[in-house]
Design a protein around this motif. Structure first.
Motif, PDB file in Angstrom:
ATOM      1  N   TYR A   1       0.832  -1.210   0.000  1.00  0.00           N
ATOM      2  CA  TYR A   1       0.000   0.000   0.000  1.00  0.00           C
ATOM      3  C   TYR A   1       0.863   1.254   0.000  1.00  0.00           C
ATOM      4  CZ  TYR A   1      -4.465  -2.395   0.765  1.00  0.00           C
ATOM      5  OH  TYR A   1      -5.590  -3.159   0.623  1.00  0.00           O
ATOM      6  N   ARG A   2       1.926   1.247   0.781  1.00  0.00           N
ATOM      7  CA  ARG A   2       2.789   2.432   0.836  1.00  0.00           C
ATOM      8  C   ARG A   2       3.460   2.673  -0.514  1.00  0.00           C
ATOM      9  NH1 ARG A   2       3.911   0.448   6.200  1.00  0.00           N
ATOM     10  NH2 ARG A   2       5.866  -0.520   5.515  1.00  0.00           N
ATOM     11  N   TYR A   3       3.861   1.587  -1.182  1.00  0.00           N
ATOM     12  CA  TYR A   3       4.462   1.738  -2.510  1.00  0.00           C
ATOM     13  C   TYR A   3       3.460   2.362  -3.479  1.00  0.00           C
ATOM     14  CZ  TYR A   3       6.559   0.592  -7.011  1.00  0.00           C
ATOM     15  OH  TYR A   3       7.056   0.666  -8.285  1.00  0.00           O
ATOM     16  N   TYR A   4       2.231   1.905  -3.447  1.00  0.00           N
ATOM     17  CA  TYR A   4       1.187   2.502  -4.291  1.00  0.00           C
ATOM     18  C   TYR A   4       1.007   3.979  -3.968  1.00  0.00           C
ATOM     19  CZ  TYR A   4      -0.980  -1.305  -6.983  1.00  0.00           C
ATOM     20  OH  TYR A   4      -1.252  -2.280  -7.904  1.00  0.00           O
ATOM     21  N   ARG A   5       0.952   4.295  -2.678  1.00  0.00           N
ATOM     22  CA  ARG A   5       0.674   5.678  -2.282  1.00  0.00           C
ATOM     23  C   ARG A   5       1.850   6.614  -2.543  1.00  0.00           C
ATOM     24  NH1 ARG A   5      -3.529   5.905   1.538  1.00  0.00           N
ATOM     25  NH2 ARG A   5      -5.328   4.939   0.520  1.00  0.00           N
ATOM     26  N   ARG A   6       2.990   6.064  -2.923  1.00  0.00           N
ATOM     27  CA  ARG A   6       4.093   6.914  -3.376  1.00  0.00           C
ATOM     28  C   ARG A   6       3.809   7.500  -4.758  1.00  0.00           C
ATOM     29  NH1 ARG A   6       8.167   8.976  -0.075  1.00  0.00           N
ATOM     30  NH2 ARG A   6       8.915   7.382   1.375  1.00  0.00           N
ATOM     31  N   ASP A   7       2.868   6.894  -5.478  1.00  0.00           N
ATOM     32  CA  ASP A   7       2.560   7.380  -6.823  1.00  0.00           C
ATOM     33  C   ASP A   7       1.863   8.736  -6.740  1.00  0.00           C
ATOM     34  OD1 ASP A   7       2.153   6.436  -9.854  1.00  0.00           O
ATOM     35  OD2 ASP A   7       0.394   7.554  -9.191  1.00  0.00           O
ATOM     36  N   PRO A   8       2.392   9.776  -7.393  1.00  0.00           N
ATOM     37  CA  PRO A   8       1.815  11.123  -7.243  1.00  0.00           C
ATOM     38  C   PRO A   8       0.417  11.239  -7.830  1.00  0.00           C
ATOM     39  CG  PRO A   8       3.539  11.120  -8.922  1.00  0.00           C
ATOM     40  CD  PRO A   8       3.596   9.793  -8.232  1.00  0.00           C
ATOM     41  N   PHE A   9       0.104  10.472  -8.882  1.00  0.00           N
ATOM     42  CA  PHE A   9      -1.219  10.579  -9.487  1.00  0.00           C
ATOM     43  C   PHE A   9      -2.282   9.964  -8.579  1.00  0.00           C
ATOM     44  CE2 PHE A   9       0.626  10.589 -14.089  1.00  0.00           C
ATOM     45  CZ  PHE A   9       1.158  11.845 -13.857  1.00  0.00           C
ATOM     46  N   LEU A  10      -1.968   8.843  -7.939  1.00  0.00           N
ATOM     47  CA  LEU A  10      -2.905   8.247  -6.993  1.00  0.00           C
ATOM     48  C   LEU A  10      -3.098   9.163  -5.792  1.00  0.00           C
ATOM     49  CD1 LEU A  10      -4.673   5.991  -5.916  1.00  0.00           C
ATOM     50  CD2 LEU A  10      -2.606   4.817  -5.134  1.00  0.00           C
ATOM     51  N   ARG A  11      -2.003   9.705  -5.273  1.00  0.00           N
ATOM     52  CA  ARG A  11      -2.125  10.630  -4.137  1.00  0.00           C
ATOM     53  C   ARG A  11      -2.989  11.836  -4.509  1.00  0.00           C
ATOM     54  NH1 ARG A  11       3.314  10.217  -3.461  1.00  0.00           N
ATOM     55  NH2 ARG A  11       3.658  12.425  -3.869  1.00  0.00           N
ATOM     56  N   HIS A  12      -2.798  12.339  -5.729  1.00  0.00           N
ATOM     57  CA  HIS A  12      -3.541  13.527  -6.164  1.00  0.00           C
ATOM     58  C   HIS A  12      -5.043  13.241  -6.241  1.00  0.00           C
ATOM     59  CE1 HIS A  12      -3.764  17.098  -9.215  1.00  0.00           C
ATOM     60  NE2 HIS A  12      -4.149  17.445  -8.002  1.00  0.00           N
ATOM     61  N   ALA A  13      -5.406  12.071  -6.763  1.00  0.00           N
ATOM     62  CA  ALA A  13      -6.827  11.719  -6.842  1.00  0.00           C
ATOM     63  C   ALA A  13      -7.437  11.561  -5.460  1.00  0.00           C
ATOM     64  CB  ALA A  13      -7.001  10.449  -7.675  1.00  0.00           C
TER      65      ALA A  13
END
Length: 653
Positions: free
Chosen positions: A216-228
């Protein structure tokens, strides 16, 4: 579980926190949140709130607020939160404080009680002496209002870029994002190793609770996912790849509740996620679990295997028959509509494998005269719009808008054979399943569900995913007139949603990238995955002949990373103390049918130049801007440097 209106807020219980009540307002105790752009401040935010903020499960009077805090090694971290009507936080309407520990992976979930329905709020957290980024969320309406939801599923981070999430983040016409499963993935598909991380732990099937949390933390490092997540509330259910990790279901489910902004329907029972969210008299959103609870049990009612289980079915029947809303949406992981070729289901893991359960759900709709029901589905990585009926009577309409990135027919069968397979498969689907009114097998993206009193408008939006892109296309729109229970217009036009309040300010990042230029071959690299908060570039070298073969970066801590092959001659530069890399010029060329980097020119803050390759005449310039520098690169590499883009960072204080 009902929440008391007298509570200021609630933090998810059990594993995930405890109720804390604070009647005293403390907004005056906290310093003004003027977000500093200094390096020191960005380092602190990037460490403390590395995984951003999120909100979810909106109701008329509350929304779940979420964040993750990285502490200083202490056993617990104190956290404050605020929600306001304005982005400057001059109109704070709710606030409180709590704490988090390693027991819940230092996550925070607040069920924030908010005063106004159908209203946009801004929220933030304070921990370790710094503020988080600001998030935007929205409560559900309590009056008859137009409802507009985005529908997504199946987001494999290795299969490409999350351009779909960035497209959704930039939309201002939505009430929420509905994710119907496979939010994360347990393993990499061998046909989709597009953007592979530098650390192999981020590709392995997680086999411990710690490893699932890391995914999950690896996914949440993605800026586009965080932005959404920052810009919209999400409503999420799990699918098989979310909970079928090597760690086992118990640990997978625990991590899901910790790291997803879900309101647990029943205190202490984390196996249960089916739930109803009311969007006023317009919509009852009924979220199902077709993957875990009750699946593959034998129904005492039908004597057949069940996808829901008898208890969940009875709950669903009650929700449907008691609903007074104008519309109902069933958030559902797997395709409910029959989908067969030559009489055989294309997959028995979908509702086709559980026909008795499908019959009894559709029969409830038909026998009770329940009108205006939509089925919002994921999982299949294909696009469907289908009419559902029982006993010759229209029951509901189903929409499934493909995957965010996970592969479909296009990834599985390439080239000319892929075109033939696509055409043959689509023809067979339509021939043997006349109730399927729209079908597409190769594209990725999201759906829009727009609800009004007079009807539902459903859109299929497609977004490139193999390369960074801001392109998107609305390829199909269909209408469902109120009271009809079937598709009434198969080729409609794009709708215009009501614009919501201004977006939350975009996240200020320690490391940022403006994009990439070059070809599509080779393997992915991203120095940003390896940088720590004090990474300082001290050495650069480029190998080249007529084209650029490789680039190598070395940092003050001794770490060095090479991208590309071993051909050509070497050109190198050591950076002086206080010297930064400011600008990069890239020339892209074509050779023997491939596109790659033919020319690189790097310019430092002291005007020194490192230049290599042969300038093709057409170039792209990247400049870090005042007070910023290039600290690393991202792109694609093979025997040569295929693609490159800079990673920017602020200068050291």
């Amino acid at each position: 579980m009902l929440q008391s209106r007298r509570r200021l807020f609630q933090v998810g219980g059990g594993l995930f926190g405890s109720l804390i009540m604070h009647p005293k307002s403390f907004s005056s105790e906290i310093l003004n949140n003027e977000e500093s752009k200094s390096r020191r401040n960005l380092e602190q935010i990037s460490t403390t709130f590395a995984y951003g903020v999120a909100s979810g499960d909106p109701l008329a009077d509350r929304v779940i607020l979420w964040t993750h805090v990285t502490g200083d090694g202490s056993p617990s971290v104190n956290v404050r939160w605020q929600a306001a009507l304005d982005v400057a936080f001059t109109q704070i309407v709710a606030e409180g404080d709590t704490s988090t520990t390693a027991e819940q992976d230092f996550t925070i979930k607040v069920d924030a009680l908010l005063p106004y329905s159908g209203t946009t709020y801004y929220y933030r957290f304070f921990a370790m002496n710094c503020w988080s980024m600001i998030g935007r969320t929205r409560t559900a309406p309590s009056t008859m209002s137009n409802i507009r939801l985005a529908l997504v599923s199946c987001s494999s981070i290795w299969s490409g870029y999350f351009n779909t999430y960035e497209a959704l983040a930039r939309r201002s016409d939505m009430d929420a994002i509905l994710h119907v499963g496979d939010y994360i993935y347990d393993f990499v598909d061998e046909d989709e190793q597009r953007n592979m991380p530098s650390d192999p732990v981020n590709t392995q099937n997680p086999d411990t609770l710690a490893a699932v949390r890391q995914r999950y933390r690896y996914y949440r490092r993605d800026p586009f996912l965080r932005h959404a997540h920052q810009q919209h509330p999400w409503i999420i259910v799990w699918d098989n790849h979310d909970i079928d990790h090597a760690a086992g279901k118990a640990d997978s489910i625990r991590a899901f509740h910790e790291l997803v902004p879900i309101r647990s329907p029943e205190y202490g029972n984390h196996d249960l996620i089916y739930r109803r969210l009311s969007f006023g008299p317009m919509l009852d959103l009924i979220m199902l679990d077709t993957r875990h609870i009750g699946r593959d049990a034998i129904s005492s009612e039908t004597g057949q295997i069940t996808i829901l289980g008898d208890q969940q079915f009875q709950w669903l029947k009650n929700q449907l028959t008691e609903s007074q809303a104008h519309w109902r949406i069933l958030g559902n992981q797997v395709l409910m509509a029959p989908c067969k070729i030559l009489g055989k289901p294309i997959s028995e893991s979908m509702w086709d494998g559980y026909p008795a359960d499908r019959q009894r759900v559709l029969q409830v709709l038909v026998d009770h005269g329940i009108k205006n029901t939509l089925i919002a589905t994921g999982d299949a990585h294909l696009s469907f719009a289908a009419n559902l009926e029982w006993g010759g009577r229209a029951a509901a309409v189903e929409i499934l808008p493909s995957s965010v990135t996970r592969g479909n027919l296009d990834e599985q069968v390439k080239g000319v054979l892929g075109a033939i397979a696509k055409g043959g498969f689509a023809a067979a689907i339509k021939l043997f399943n006349p109730h399927i009114r729209y079908f597409e097998s190769t594209r990725h993206g999201y759906g829009i569900i727009d609800l009004k009193e007079e009807g539902a408008h459903l859109e299929f939006w497609y977004v490139p995913h193999e390369e960074l892109s801001q392109d998107q296309e609305m390829a199909q729109a269909i209408d469902v007139a109120s009271g009809q229970q079937r598709i009434t217009q198969e080729k409609s036009s794009k709708s215009e949603g009501v614009k919501r309040a201004s977006p939350a300010p975009e996240e200020s990042r320690l490391y940022d990238s403006p994009g990439e230029v070059g070809g599509q071959g080779g393997s992915y690299f991203n120095d940003g995955e390896r940088l720590h908060v004090q990474s300082r570039l001290v050495h650069l070298s480029i190998r080249s002949g007529d084209r650029v073969d490789a680039i190598t970066v070395r940092y003050e801590d001794g770490n060095a990373y090479k991208h590309g092959g071993n051909g050509g001659g070497e050109h190198a530069m050591d950076l002086h103390v206080g010297e930064y890399l400011r600008r990069m010029t890239v020339g892209v060329g074509h050779h023997k049918g491939t596109t790659s980097i033919h020319y690189l020119k790097l310019v430092t803050s002291q005007g020194r130049v490192l230049e290599a390759g042969k300038n093709p005449g057409s170039t792209m310039d990247y400049s870090a801007g005042p007070g910023r520098h290039i600290v690393g690169f991202r792109g694609r590499q093979g025997r040569e440097l295929e693609k490159i883009g800079p990673i920017y960072a602020p200068d050291f204080d």
